[in-house]
Design a protein around this motif. Structure first.
Motif, mmCIF file in Angstrom:
data_model
loop_
_atom_site.group_PDB
_atom_site.id
_atom_site.type_symbol
_atom_site.label_atom_id
_atom_site.label_comp_id
_atom_site.label_asym_id
_atom_site.label_seq_id
_atom_site.Cartn_x
_atom_site.Cartn_y
_atom_site.Cartn_z
ATOM 1 N N VAL A 73 0.916 -1.745 -0.335
ATOM 2 C CA VAL A 73 -0.014 0.044 -0.296
ATOM 3 C C VAL A 73 1.010 1.035 -0.625
ATOM 4 N N LEU A 74 0.895 2.097 -0.415
ATOM 5 C CA LEU A 74 0.983 3.308 -0.583
ATOM 6 C C LEU A 74 0.497 4.868 -0.459
ATOM 7 N N THR A 75 0.989 5.639 0.286
ATOM 8 C CA THR A 75 0.451 6.359 1.028
ATOM 9 C C THR A 75 0.689 7.812 1.022
ATOM 10 N N GLY A 76 0.297 8.423 1.493
ATOM 11 C CA GLY A 76 0.416 9.999 2.164
ATOM 12 C C GLY A 76 0.354 9.935 3.516
ATOM 13 N N ALA A 77 0.944 10.851 3.918
ATOM 14 C CA ALA A 77 0.914 11.298 5.525
ATOM 15 C C ALA A 77 0.006 12.538 5.807
ATOM 16 N N GLY A 78 -1.108 12.858 6.231
ATOM 17 C CA GLY A 78 -1.841 13.706 6.451
ATOM 18 C C GLY A 78 -2.955 13.745 5.654
ATOM 19 N N GLU A 79 -3.286 15.420 5.161
ATOM 20 C CA GLU A 79 -4.607 14.707 4.252
ATOM 21 C C GLU A 79 -4.167 14.955 3.091
ATOM 22 N N ASN A 80 -3.091 14.675 2.803
ATOM 23 C CA ASN A 80 -2.478 14.421 1.431
ATOM 24 C C ASN A 80 -1.857 13.390 0.494
ATOM 25 N N PHE A 81 -1.702 13.203 -1.047
ATOM 26 C CA PHE A 81 -0.760 11.860 -0.803
ATOM 27 C C PHE A 81 0.816 11.933 -1.098
ATOM 28 N N ILE A 123 -0.453 -3.680 -5.791
ATOM 29 C CA ILE A 123 0.954 -2.273 -5.685
ATOM 30 C C ILE A 123 -0.985 -1.111 -5.154
ATOM 31 N N VAL A 124 -1.179 -1.121 -4.664
ATOM 32 C CA VAL A 124 -2.584 -0.569 -3.922
ATOM 33 C C VAL A 124 -2.120 1.078 -4.090
ATOM 34 N N ALA A 125 -2.429 1.856 -4.244
ATOM 35 C CA ALA A 125 -2.405 3.304 -3.013
ATOM 36 C C ALA A 125 -3.588 3.963 -3.155
ATOM 37 N N ALA A 126 -3.459 4.843 -1.877
ATOM 38 C CA ALA A 126 -4.351 5.096 -1.049
ATOM 39 C C ALA A 126 -4.622 6.822 -1.177
ATOM 40 N N VAL A 127 -5.294 7.308 -1.805
ATOM 41 C CA VAL A 127 -4.920 8.392 -2.352
ATOM 42 C C VAL A 127 -6.176 9.714 -1.511
ATOM 43 N N ASP A 128 -5.420 10.165 -1.140
ATOM 44 C CA ASP A 128 -6.786 11.215 -0.558
ATOM 45 C C ASP A 128 -5.449 12.955 -0.842
ATOM 46 N N GLY A 129 -6.683 13.816 -0.671
ATOM 47 C CA GLY A 129 -5.842 15.396 -1.065
ATOM 48 C C GLY A 129 -4.846 15.787 -2.284
ATOM 49 N N VAL A 130 -3.850 16.500 -1.902
ATOM 50 C CA VAL A 130 -3.367 16.778 -3.679
ATOM 51 C C VAL A 130 -2.629 15.255 -4.110
ATOM 52 N N ILE A 144 -3.935 -0.389 -8.161
ATOM 53 C CA ILE A 144 -4.656 -0.486 -7.654
ATOM 54 C C ILE A 144 -4.858 1.442 -6.616
ATOM 55 N N ARG A 145 -5.880 2.225 -7.195
ATOM 56 C CA ARG A 145 -6.440 2.742 -7.207
ATOM 57 C C ARG A 145 -6.977 3.444 -6.138
ATOM 58 N N TYR A 146 -7.506 3.754 -4.794
ATOM 59 C CA TYR A 146 -8.799 3.785 -4.040
ATOM 60 C C TYR A 146 -8.201 5.581 -3.914
ATOM 61 N N GLY A 147 -9.251 6.140 -4.312
ATOM 62 C CA GLY A 147 -9.319 7.569 -3.756
ATOM 63 C C GLY A 147 -9.701 8.246 -3.167
ATOM 64 N N THR A 148 -10.615 9.387 -2.818
ATOM 65 C CA THR A 148 -11.592 10.075 -1.835
ATOM 66 C C THR A 148 -12.241 11.604 -2.928
ATOM 67 N N ALA A 149 -13.606 11.898 -2.501
ATOM 68 C CA ALA A 149 -13.433 12.713 -3.543
ATOM 69 C C ALA A 149 -13.334 13.995 -3.551
ATOM 70 N N ARG A 150 -12.712 14.378 -2.611
ATOM 71 C CA ARG A 150 -11.837 15.890 -2.232
ATOM 72 C C ARG A 150 -10.663 15.577 -2.857
ATOM 73 N N SER A 151 -10.265 14.597 -3.428
ATOM 74 C CA SER A 151 -8.373 14.422 -4.005
ATOM 75 C C SER A 151 -8.538 15.266 -5.238
#
Length: 284
Positions: A73-81, A123-130, A144-151
């Motif tokens: 899983v690949l992600t970013g800390a806080g509220e951004n990727f 590899i699954v990307a968990a994407v939020d924000g920028v 695979i990419r999981y995102g959010t409406a605000r991304s």
């Protein structure tokens, strides 16, 4: 140069443990055979540096030999990727490099994408924000990419006077969302918002911001609990068949499937089916 555990003396093709790897430029943790890589400069929206590029490349190369990591899983800390290359630590220094230095850099960033595509684990990307610039490429290079409406996903290269053809974008993005849509994003650098990104096929699923990482990890755990040798073969063929005609692809898949039929997992699945039970896959 970053040396991962055992790298200096490991023979080609030998297996390695990466559960206890301690990175320098990002966070890394393994649980239930799922490695979570977290870009962790949240105060600046998790930009990449020369060092983090190189360490990510080396880690993904090493993961090809890891027998204790079955999904990533690949992600970013806080509220951004990830906001892409750091303006002060990458963009500024690039303006002072000569052509050989610039080419060494662009080849290194491309090698990160190659390493992500070559490692057998999904590899699954968990994407939020920028999710911008090179960050958008990291998401694109995931399986695979999981995102959010605000991304907000943006291939920003034209905004700094560069071409959209960066790190494989012109090869990868059209295959994911179509030629016309990819051309629009790469020419304009505009942000692709979450709901549009899901509709276009960039995101596999939209999640709530506080759940996107957990849902990505749950999906990765399900993959890690499955026939992981076969998953690696699927990933290899998804990549390899881009350069094949249909007849070549059918023959390549015949060979790949025959290899999978020789695995213990295939036999475990058969015996479990006969016994009306659920198979336990072990990746061999």
């Amino acid at each position: 140069m970053h040396y991962l555990p055992g790298e200096s003396h490991r023979l080609p093709g030998s297996r390695a443990s990466l559960a206890s790897y301690q990175p320098t430029h990002f966070q890394y943790a393994v649980q239930d055979k799922v490695a979570t890589i977290t870009l962790n400069r949240p105060e600046r929206k998790n930009p990449l540096t020369f060092d983090s590029y190189a360490e990510l490349r080396d880690l993904f190369r090493a993961l090809a030999y890891a027998d204790d990591v079955k999904a990533i899983v690949l992600t970013g800390a806080g509220e951004n990727f990830c906001s892409g290359g750091d303006v002060h630590e990458i963009i500024g220094p690039l303006t002072k490099l000569d052509m050989p230095g610039l080419l060494a850099f662009t080849r290194m960033t491309g090698d990160l994408v190659k390493a992500m595509r070559a490692c057998p684990q999904p590899i699954v990307a968990a994407v939020d924000g920028v999710c911008a610039g090179a960050g958008a490429i990291l998401a694109l290079s995931s399986d695979i990419r999981y995102g959010t409406a605000r991304s907000k996903t943006a291939f920003l290269f034209t905004r700094v006077g560069l071409a959209g053809c960066d790190m494989g974008a012109c090869a990868l993005l059209p295959r994911l969302i179509g030629q016309g849509r990819a051309a629009e994003l790469l020419y304009t650098g505009r942000a692709l918002k979450g709901e549009e990104a899901e509709r276009w096929g960039f995101f596999n699923r939209l999640c709530e911001p506080d759940a996107v990482l957990a849902e990505a990890q749950a999906f990765a755990r399900a993959l890690a609990g499955g026939p992981t040798f076969a998953h690696g073969m699927t990933k290899k063929m998804l990549q390899q068949e881009w350069n094949m005609g249909v007849d070549e692809a059918i023959e390549a898949e015949a060979q790949a499937q025959a290899i999978c039929m020789a695995t213990n997992d295939f036999h475990r699945a058969y015996h479990a089916f006969v016994a009306k039970d659920q198979p336990t896959f072990e990746g061999d």
